[in-house]
Design a protein around this motif. Structure first.
Motif, PDB file in Angstrom:
ATOM      1  N   ILE A  80       1.530  -6.672   6.076  1.00 31.33           N
ATOM      2  CA  ILE A  80       2.363  -5.171   4.858  1.00 31.33           C
ATOM      3  C   ILE A  80       3.413  -4.756   5.944  1.00 31.33           C
ATOM      4  N   ALA A  81       4.419  -4.754   5.467  1.00 29.48           N
ATOM      5  CA  ALA A  81       5.625  -4.557   6.212  1.00 29.48           C
ATOM      6  C   ALA A  81       6.053  -3.291   5.658  1.00 29.48           C
ATOM      7  N   ILE A  82       5.929  -1.859   6.521  1.00 30.56           N
ATOM      8  CA  ILE A  82       6.180  -0.191   5.778  1.00 30.56           C
ATOM      9  C   ILE A  82       7.626  -0.251   6.995  1.00 30.56           C
ATOM     10  N   THR A  83       8.708  -0.538   5.868  1.00 30.97           N
ATOM     11  CA  THR A  83       9.722   0.255   5.722  1.00 30.97           C
ATOM     12  C   THR A  83      10.430  -0.032   4.980  1.00 30.97           C
ATOM     13  N   ASP A  84      11.879  -0.350   4.604  1.00 37.61           N
ATOM     14  CA  ASP A  84      13.277  -0.122   3.585  1.00 37.61           C
ATOM     15  C   ASP A  84      12.457  -1.278   3.024  1.00 37.61           C
ATOM     16  N   ARG A  85      12.465  -2.012   1.286  1.00 36.45           N
ATOM     17  CA  ARG A  85      13.152  -3.027   1.551  1.00 36.45           C
ATOM     18  C   ARG A  85      13.900  -4.111   1.503  1.00 36.45           C
ATOM     19  N   GLY A  86      14.828  -2.987   1.596  1.00 39.60           N
ATOM     20  CA  GLY A  86      16.581  -3.373   1.495  1.00 39.60           C
ATOM     21  C   GLY A  86      16.550  -4.027   3.625  1.00 39.60           C
ATOM     22  N   LEU A  87      16.482  -2.895   3.173  1.00 46.94           N
ATOM     23  CA  LEU A  87      16.853  -3.340   5.053  1.00 46.94           C
ATOM     24  C   LEU A  87      15.840  -4.556   5.823  1.00 46.94           C
ATOM     25  N   LEU A  88      14.688  -4.907   4.812  1.00 46.91           N
ATOM     26  CA  LEU A  88      13.955  -6.447   5.295  1.00 46.91           C
ATOM     27  C   LEU A  88      14.683  -7.205   4.973  1.00 46.91           C
ATOM     28  N   GLU A  89      15.680  -7.164   3.902  1.00 44.64           N
ATOM     29  CA  GLU A  89      16.235  -8.446   2.949  1.00 44.64           C
ATOM     30  C   GLU A  89      17.158  -8.596   3.722  1.00 44.64           C
ATOM     31  N   ARG A  90      18.207  -7.448   4.108  1.00 46.86           N
ATOM     32  CA  ARG A  90      19.628  -7.552   5.499  1.00 46.86           C
ATOM     33  C   ARG A  90      19.459  -8.248   6.485  1.00 46.86           C
ATOM     34  N   ALA A  91      17.580  -8.156   7.318  1.00 49.19           N
ATOM     35  CA  ALA A  91      17.719  -8.777   8.658  1.00 49.19           C
ATOM     36  C   ALA A  91      17.081 -10.315   8.216  1.00 49.19           C
ATOM     37  N   ALA A  92      16.769 -10.216   6.662  1.00 47.27           N
ATOM     38  CA  ALA A  92      16.780 -11.926   7.015  1.00 47.27           C
ATOM     39  C   ALA A  92      17.503 -12.912   6.680  1.00 47.27           C
TER      40      ALA A  92
ATOM     41  N   VAL B  88      12.364 -15.731   3.813  1.00 46.37           N
ATOM     42  CA  VAL B  88      11.162 -14.937   3.601  1.00 46.37           C
ATOM     43  C   VAL B  88      11.130 -14.414   1.881  1.00 46.37           C
ATOM     44  N   ARG B  89      10.103 -14.733   1.404  1.00 47.53           N
ATOM     45  CA  ARG B  89       9.547 -14.054   0.164  1.00 47.53           C
ATOM     46  C   ARG B  89       9.416 -12.911   0.379  1.00 47.53           C
ATOM     47  N   LEU B  90      10.174 -11.882   0.196  1.00 45.93           N
ATOM     48  CA  LEU B  90       9.204 -10.150   0.167  1.00 45.93           C
ATOM     49  C   LEU B  90       8.732  -9.708  -1.670  1.00 45.93           C
ATOM     50  N   LEU B  91       7.302  -9.200  -1.243  1.00 45.84           N
ATOM     51  CA  LEU B  91       6.464  -8.756  -2.298  1.00 45.84           C
ATOM     52  C   LEU B  91       5.903  -7.000  -1.975  1.00 45.84           C
ATOM     53  N   ASP B  92       6.687  -6.674  -2.727  1.00 44.59           N
ATOM     54  CA  ASP B  92       5.542  -5.577  -2.991  1.00 44.59           C
ATOM     55  C   ASP B  92       3.802  -5.162  -2.667  1.00 44.59           C
ATOM     56  N   ASP B  93       3.777  -4.440  -2.099  1.00 52.18           N
ATOM     57  CA  ASP B  93       1.839  -4.626  -1.827  1.00 52.18           C
ATOM     58  C   ASP B  93       1.054  -3.932  -2.978  1.00 52.18           C
ATOM     59  N   ASP B  94       0.251  -4.338  -3.417  1.00 56.90           N
ATOM     60  CA  ASP B  94      -0.044  -3.402  -4.327  1.00 56.90           C
ATOM     61  C   ASP B  94      -2.123  -3.595  -3.892  1.00 56.90           C
ATOM     62  N   GLY B  95      -1.855  -3.552  -2.010  1.00 54.17           N
ATOM     63  CA  GLY B  95      -3.074  -3.483  -2.009  1.00 54.17           C
ATOM     64  C   GLY B  95      -4.248  -4.575  -2.300  1.00 54.17           C
ATOM     65  N   ALA B  96      -4.326  -5.593  -3.132  1.00 55.12           N
ATOM     66  CA  ALA B  96      -5.069  -7.256  -3.259  1.00 55.12           C
ATOM     67  C   ALA B  96      -5.944  -7.484  -1.742  1.00 55.12           C
ATOM     68  N   ASP B  97      -6.276  -8.116  -1.802  1.00 48.38           N
ATOM     69  CA  ASP B  97      -7.233  -9.270  -0.662  1.00 48.38           C
ATOM     70  C   ASP B  97      -6.253 -10.069  -1.380  1.00 48.38           C
ATOM     71  N   ILE B  98      -5.833 -11.074  -0.097  1.00 49.63           N
ATOM     72  CA  ILE B  98      -5.637 -12.258  -0.366  1.00 49.63           C
ATOM     73  C   ILE B  98      -6.346 -13.354   1.650  1.00 49.63           C
ATOM     74  N   GLN B  99      -6.809 -14.525   0.340  1.00 47.21           N
ATOM     75  CA  GLN B  99      -7.867 -15.633   1.197  1.00 47.21           C
ATOM     76  C   GLN B  99      -6.756 -16.334   2.133  1.00 47.21           C
ATOM     77  N   GLN B 100      -5.094 -16.325   1.812  1.00 47.86           N
ATOM     78  CA  GLN B 100      -4.222 -17.175   2.653  1.00 47.86           C
ATOM     79  C   GLN B 100      -3.096 -16.858   2.349  1.00 47.86           C
ATOM     80  N   ARG B 101      -2.109 -16.672   3.144  1.00 50.74           N
ATOM     81  CA  ARG B 101      -0.446 -16.061   3.254  1.00 50.74           C
ATOM     82  C   ARG B 101       0.553 -17.151   3.795  1.00 50.74           C
ATOM     83  N   PRO B 102       1.226 -17.635   2.798  1.00 51.28           N
ATOM     84  CA  PRO B 102       2.175 -19.061   3.057  1.00 51.28           C
ATOM     85  C   PRO B 102       2.980 -18.700   3.672  1.00 51.28           C
ATOM     86  N   SER B 103       3.392 -19.271   5.167  1.00 45.42           N
ATOM     87  CA  SER B 103       4.468 -18.763   6.043  1.00 45.42           C
ATOM     88  C   SER B 103       5.871 -18.533   5.022  1.00 45.42           C
TER      89      SER B 103
END
Length: 331
Positions: free
Chosen positions: A37-49, A56-71
């Motif tokens: 969970i990246a805690i920062t500005d979304r646009g900052l990450l988009e420009r860094a990518a 990199v696919r940026l997703l809003d954190d909805d607080g849900a648990d996941i059992q796997q994370r695609p790289s």
């Protein structure tokens, strides 16, 4: 949290104009089994990518648990920049943004929303230039959590804790008194047992002065403070070595006798650690009510924006956080 869910690791990007945002993108591209969970500005990450040339696919954190994370996926808790970043040129106007990300990470760990926090480097001078007194991550998290803490840097071969952290050299001696040294040793001892699984940890203390004071001929701090504290804690059963001269404490013949070193000040031992394991060393804050790890380097402003910064230390910090989370669940 579901027992099969991936640990939710909070990531802070640190200084927006430094290499931190790019390091987070590189970390997200790894197959590490964590819900980042990246805690920062979304646009900052988009420009860094874009600068890194990484998809990199940026997703809003909805607080849900996941059992796997695609790289290549990274969840984001958006904290807006105050002004757009200019790589290599920190802007004090973004100091409040940086501190807001740290508060969110700490509060989220305290509430159980995150299993740990992994921090990228920030620029202390930029925050101070904004008129906000700031000594570093370690001190910030300690104050925010009302905790007594100790900074430790660890590589696969060596662990070094610090009796004092970001102080001018002239202030070090006065800062090393019996109560603070005893408190530090208790925190380190407990952490070596609980976080690293050492039932009877062996801790080597470095002397403050050359030759560990040489029986009082090159300073009295060892005789007046360090040795009496060691004697008190030895009577309680702690295995403490020293005080050892810093110039010989790290030779191979000595290392086999201890599990960790307590150095008296920042630059007394860290150059040894970083010179031999710079890309594998992790900064750990002991004594917090949550797990916090970090890189062992600064913002590398000369590399910011080039996409060439080495993510090895951040990857090592994330791995360490995962190991500590797993150990905390099994203890």
């Amino acid at each position: 949290m579901n027992s099969l869910a991936l640990p939710r690791l909070a990531l802070t990007a640190g200084e927006p104009a430094g290499v931190g945002p790019e390091l987070l993108i590189r970390l997200a591209a790894t197959p590490l089994a964590a819900n980042f969970i990246a805690i920062t500005d979304r646009g900052l990450l988009e420009r860094a990518a874009e600068r890194c040339g990484v998809d990199v696919r940026l997703l809003d954190d909805d607080g849900a648990d996941i059992q796997q994370r695609p790289s290549g996926t990274l969840r984001v808790r958006h904290v807006a920049l105050d002004v757009p970043e200019l790589p290599g040129q920190p802007d004090p106007r973004n100091a409040h943004h940086v501190l807001a990300t740290l508060r969110e990470a700490a509060d989220g760990c305290l509430s159980g929303r995150y299993a740990a926090v992994v921090t990228a480097p920030l620029q202390k001078s930029s925050i101070n230039d904004a008129g906000i007194p700031f000594s570093g991550h370690t001190e910030f998290f300690a104050e925010h959590s009302h905790a007594d803490v100790v900074m430790m840097l660890a590589s696969p071969e060596l662990r070094v804790a610090l009796a004092t952290t970001h102080l001018p050299l002239r202030a070090v001696s006065a800062a090393i008194d019996a109560p603070s040294l005893e408190r530090t040793l208790r925190i380190v001892h407990q952490a070596l047992r609980s976080k690293f699984g050492l039932a009877q940890p062996r801790i080597a203390l470095l002397g403050l002065n050359p030759h560990a004071g040489e029986s009082g001929h090159i300073g009295h701090e060892e005789i007046d403070t360090i040795i009496p504290v060691m004697d008190t804690l030895r009577r309680e059963g702690m295995q403490l070595l020293g005080p050892m001269p810093a110039d010989t404490a790290f030779v191979p013949a000595q290392r086999e006798h201890y599990d960790a070193v307590l150095a008296m000040y920042h630059d007394q031992a860290l150059p040894v650690l970083k010179s031999e394991a710079f890309d594998r060393t992790v900064n750990i804050t002991l004594g917090l009510p949550f797990i916090r790890t970090s890189v062992d380097h600064g913002t590398a402003l000369d590399l910011a924006g080039t996409g060439k910064a080495d993510p090895s230390s951040l990857i090592a910090a994330a791995r360490m956080a995962l190991d500590l989370v797993a150990r905390s669940k099994s203890s």
